[in-house]
Design a protein around this motif. Structure first.
Motif: not given
Length: 376
Positions: A53-66, A87-95
């Motif tokens: 979940l530290f990755g970008s939205a694109d990277a997370i989406a690829e891992d969540l495929e299916g 604040w930064q890290v945990n907020g970014d993970m959710l976003q």
């Protein structure tokens, strides 16, 4: 039947949510459990996926495929050295995770997102708060209070739900969680258990390591299994939509009762005058000058009477865990009982010191949840 995604699946709260849903196959068709490390075996209906979940939205989406889901339980959390980093890290993970759900199309099928936070929402780590803690209490957003990443996460989730009107949200506030999670030692049961077992191995009485004041004060605890049960209920309960809830066991306890009970369970005793040398042994750390209750002091008629919170330790647990005799005692215990040898070093002694060392009450009110049907 609906499907679910659970983040933080190997953590102390996420693990129990996965087991709760996975063992209820009449209700849940499938459960996608995601984490950054391998955990135990989950029920057959659970698909465990490793997602960073530290990755970008694109990277997370690829891992969540299916993956598909009508419900999401977000319980991922990363401890950082400063409040600003958290604040930064945990907020970014959710976003980034929510953005990934949009990219995979899961956002279109979502009905509800449950965000797991904690009583830190009320500033209990900063000093005394107004008791009992209630969901309608004000946020601590003004100076001198530091950033609170739970606020950022809540705002991110609410903005996501506004963007997707078919999605509702729920936020939970557990406190001082007791449960099981292999490799996760931010857990009262694990750390207290190690401390007590080593004390017994050394032939010592069970000395309360925290604050003499807090010993006779009150705290609210959250059993991780009860929290999982609550999360499932809140996901499916229509009246829980777009609400935040305290989630504690429902009773209020005190270490003056729990500590002697623990000693008896282990065949130990509590010294009759365990605090007699308090002034000579105590280590004290002052918390923020203006504690959370200070924002209410005029309203409550307590102006000028609010005291600063402190963390007080009869035993410096961080230093205690590094003592040669403690390490040797744990090695003997681990060899004899088949325990994990690195558990002593992994246990979060600073966390336990904070929980037991506070010199103020933490009482959480469960009325809101009970008024809409929660009965456990």
């Amino acid at each position: 039947m609906p499907s679910a995604i659970v983040t933080g699946a190997t953590g102390i709260l996420g693990r129990e949510i996965v087991h709760r849903l996975g063992n209820n196959q009449k209700q849940w068709d499938s459960v996608y459990a995601i984490s950054r490390r391998k955990g135990e075996e989950f029920p057959a209906s659970v698909r465990h996926t490793f997602v960073d979940l530290f990755g970008s939205a694109d990277a997370i989406a690829e891992d969540l495929e299916g993956a598909r889901a009508e419900y999401v339980f977000f319980s991922a959390y990363v401890e950082k050295a400063s409040e600003q980093e958290s604040w930064q890290v945990n907020g970014d993970m959710l976003q980034n995770f929510l953005a990934a759900l949009e990219k995979t199309g899961v956002a279109k099928t979502l009905k509800r997102v449950i965000l797991v936070t904690g009583a830190k929402h009320y500033g209990v780590h900063l000093g005394p708060s107004k008791n009992p803690l209630q969901e309608a209490d004000e946020r601590l957003t003004q100076a001198p209070f530091p950033p609170n990443f739970y606020y950022r996460q809540e705002d991110i989730l609410k903005a996501f739900a506004e963007k997707h009107p078919h999605v509702s949200w729920v936020v939970t506030y557990p406190n001082d969680v007791i449960g099981l999670a292999k490799g996760n030692f931010m857990n009262l049961a694990t750390s207290v258990g190690i401390y007590a077992a080593v004390s017994k191995e050394l032939g010592e009485d069970l000395a309360f390591p925290g604050s003499e004041e807090f010993y006779t004060m009150f705290d609210s605890f959250t059993d991780s299994k009860l929290h999982a049960e609550f999360c499932e209920w809140a996901a499916l309960e229509p009246r829980a939509a777009n609400e935040s809830f305290n989630v504690v066991n429902g009773d209020v306890h005190s270490w003056q009762t729990l500590w002697p009970l623990l000693a008896r369970k282990l065949g130990m005793k509590v010294k009759s005058d365990q605090f007699a040398e308090a002034q000579q042994k105590i280590k004290e750390t002052e918390l923020v000058e203006k504690p959370p209750i200070s924002i209410y002091e005029s309203e409550l008629g307590l102006e000028g009477r609010i005291r600063r919170g402190k963390i007080q330790q009869m035993v410096d647990l961080v230093q205690w865990s590094k003592q040669p005799d403690v390490k040797q005692a744990w090695e003997r215990l681990a060899d004899r009982e088949g325990l994990e040898k690195d558990a002593l070093d992994k246990a979060t002694w600073g966390f336990l010191a904070m929980v037991l060392g506070r010199n103020y009450n933490i009482v959480m009110n469960m009325t809101k949840a009970r008024n809409i049907g929660w009965t456990s």
